[in-house]
Design a protein around this motif. Structure first.
Motif, PDB file in Angstrom:
ATOM      1  N   ASN A 158      28.527  49.881  39.513  1.00 46.57           N
ATOM      2  CA  ASN A 158      28.717  51.469  39.653  1.00 46.57           C
ATOM      3  C   ASN A 158      30.037  51.725  38.905  1.00 46.57           C
ATOM      4  O   ASN A 158      30.656  50.732  38.413  1.00 46.57           O
ATOM      5  CB  ASN A 158      29.119  51.829  41.143  1.00 46.57           C
ATOM      6  N   ASP A 159      30.227  53.032  38.314  1.00 44.79           N
ATOM      7  CA  ASP A 159      31.496  53.406  37.756  1.00 44.79           C
ATOM      8  C   ASP A 159      32.075  54.382  38.589  1.00 44.79           C
ATOM      9  O   ASP A 159      31.385  55.665  38.955  1.00 44.79           O
ATOM     10  CB  ASP A 159      31.230  53.920  36.580  1.00 44.79           C
ATOM     11  N   PHE A 160      33.390  54.083  38.886  1.00 44.04           N
ATOM     12  CA  PHE A 160      34.459  55.117  39.670  1.00 44.04           C
ATOM     13  C   PHE A 160      35.248  55.683  38.568  1.00 44.04           C
ATOM     14  O   PHE A 160      36.002  54.875  37.994  1.00 44.04           O
ATOM     15  CB  PHE A 160      34.796  54.810  40.856  1.00 44.04           C
ATOM     16  N   LEU A 161      35.554  56.962  38.353  1.00 46.37           N
ATOM     17  CA  LEU A 161      36.619  57.254  37.200  1.00 46.37           C
ATOM     18  C   LEU A 161      37.136  58.779  37.947  1.00 46.37           C
ATOM     19  O   LEU A 161      36.564  59.559  38.337  1.00 46.37           O
ATOM     20  CB  LEU A 161      35.779  57.694  35.644  1.00 46.37           C
ATOM     21  N   ASP A 162      38.652  58.527  37.873  1.00 46.31           N
ATOM     22  CA  ASP A 162      39.413  59.636  38.213  1.00 46.31           C
ATOM     23  C   ASP A 162      39.114  59.755  39.830  1.00 46.31           C
ATOM     24  O   ASP A 162      38.983  60.941  40.129  1.00 46.31           O
ATOM     25  CB  ASP A 162      39.482  60.616  37.361  1.00 46.31           C
ATOM     26  N   CYS A 163      38.833  58.832  40.703  1.00 47.23           N
ATOM     27  CA  CYS A 163      38.296  58.789  42.225  1.00 47.23           C
ATOM     28  C   CYS A 163      39.529  58.498  42.913  1.00 47.23           C
ATOM     29  O   CYS A 163      40.577  57.845  42.575  1.00 47.23           O
ATOM     30  CB  CYS A 163      37.262  58.088  42.407  1.00 47.23           C
ATOM     31  N   THR A 164      39.555  59.061  44.163  1.00 51.58           N
ATOM     32  CA  THR A 164      40.305  59.015  45.116  1.00 51.58           C
ATOM     33  C   THR A 164      39.688  58.587  46.646  1.00 51.58           C
ATOM     34  O   THR A 164      39.026  59.224  46.869  1.00 51.58           O
ATOM     35  CB  THR A 164      41.320  60.166  45.453  1.00 51.58           C
ATOM     36  N   ASN A 218      41.371  54.476  36.551  1.00 48.02           N
ATOM     37  CA  ASN A 218      42.066  55.458  37.389  1.00 48.02           C
ATOM     38  C   ASN A 218      41.891  55.887  38.531  1.00 48.02           C
ATOM     39  O   ASN A 218      41.741  57.028  39.074  1.00 48.02           O
ATOM     40  CB  ASN A 218      42.247  56.832  36.348  1.00 48.02           C
ATOM     41  N   ILE A 219      41.869  54.914  39.706  1.00 46.10           N
ATOM     42  CA  ILE A 219      41.686  55.163  40.925  1.00 46.10           C
ATOM     43  C   ILE A 219      42.751  55.093  41.907  1.00 46.10           C
ATOM     44  O   ILE A 219      43.636  54.246  41.735  1.00 46.10           O
ATOM     45  CB  ILE A 219      40.605  53.881  41.378  1.00 46.10           C
ATOM     46  N   LYS A 261      42.992  39.787  35.937  1.00 48.53           N
ATOM     47  CA  LYS A 261      43.083  41.310  35.520  1.00 48.53           C
ATOM     48  C   LYS A 261      44.266  41.797  34.957  1.00 48.53           C
ATOM     49  O   LYS A 261      45.312  41.170  35.221  1.00 48.53           O
ATOM     50  CB  LYS A 261      42.910  42.013  36.913  1.00 48.53           C
ATOM     51  N   LYS A 262      44.095  42.730  34.149  1.00 48.12           N
ATOM     52  CA  LYS A 262      45.330  43.632  33.694  1.00 48.12           C
ATOM     53  C   LYS A 262      45.665  44.733  34.726  1.00 48.12           C
ATOM     54  O   LYS A 262      44.798  45.601  34.817  1.00 48.12           O
ATOM     55  CB  LYS A 262      45.136  44.047  32.401  1.00 48.12           C
ATOM     56  N   LEU A 295      38.938  49.683  30.929  1.00 50.97           N
ATOM     57  CA  LEU A 295      39.884  50.823  31.571  1.00 50.97           C
ATOM     58  C   LEU A 295      40.314  50.740  32.890  1.00 50.97           C
ATOM     59  O   LEU A 295      40.472  51.644  33.769  1.00 50.97           O
ATOM     60  CB  LEU A 295      38.987  52.336  31.531  1.00 50.97           C
ATOM     61  N   PHE A 296      40.241  49.377  33.474  1.00 50.93           N
ATOM     62  CA  PHE A 296      40.434  49.083  34.730  1.00 50.93           C
ATOM     63  C   PHE A 296      41.939  49.405  35.285  1.00 50.93           C
ATOM     64  O   PHE A 296      42.976  48.946  34.422  1.00 50.93           O
ATOM     65  CB  PHE A 296      40.404  47.503  34.684  1.00 50.93           C
TER      66      PHE A 296
END
Length: 190
Positions: free
Chosen positions: A44-50, A68-69, A106-107, A88-89
């Motif tokens: 799954n992909d989560f982008l700009d989520c809170t 960007n979580i 991880k970075k 983009l992690f």
């Protein structure tokens, strides 16, 4: 399998525990009081989520995109972030429990950990340059071959790492933590 896309949505008080959720993309979504414990969030992909007040303990994150979580007041125990997609992690954590989690390889440049519990968390081979650990408990956290350049540990406690096994140029530590950094030398500090 067809993928799903959710944008600008709020998910509140949903129980996803021990369920599988796949091929879904969440963009600019908010998760409040949701239970993802032992769920499979792979692919799954989560982008700009809170995520606020959510439980993701022991969730599976194989090839999961976390871009960007923000995690706020979440329980994230035993998560293997090293299995996540590296593209983009990026994440920030506030008032979270991340005990027994792993970030190996991880970075996490410029990542903020604020008021978090990170007991026995594994940061081996992790790039934490410019990261900030503000008021965190790092009891038995592992730092081996990690990049800790300009990382700020000053307000945190219970951290220990071997300076000879990590890149530490410009690392900020409090004077009370020096004993933990010199542990391998068996000094008697009074």
């Amino acid at each position: 399998m067809e993928s799903k896309l959710y944008q600008n949505r709020t998910f509140e008080t949903i129980d996803y525990s021990e369920q599988s959720l796949a091929n879904t993309e969440f963009v600019n979504c908010e998760f409040i009081n949701c239970n993802f414990s032992k769920s499979d969030l792979s692919h799954n992909d989560f982008l700009d989520c809170t995520f606020k007040n959510c439980n993701l303990s022991l969730a599976t994150l194989r090839n999961t995109g976390l871009k960007n979580i923000k995690f706020i007041s979440c329980k994230l125990m035993g998560l293997d972030f090293s299995a996540c997609n590296s593209f983009l992690f990026s994440m920030n954590f506030e008032d979270c429990i991340l005990d027994y989690s792993t970030f190996i390889y991880k970075k996490l440049k410029k990542t903020n950990f604020t008021d978090c519990s990170l007991k026995e968390t594994d940061f081996s081979n992790t790039d934490l340059s410019l990261a900030i650990f503000k008021n965190c408990d790092l009891s038995s956290a592992t730092f081996v071959e990690s990049i800790l350049e300009k990382t700020d540990f000053r307000s945190s406690r219970n951290y220990a790492f071997d300076p000879s096994e990590n890149k530490i140029k410009g690392t900020k530590v409090s004077h009370t933590a020096l004993a933990g950094l010199l542990q391998k030398f068996d000094f008697v500090i009074e």
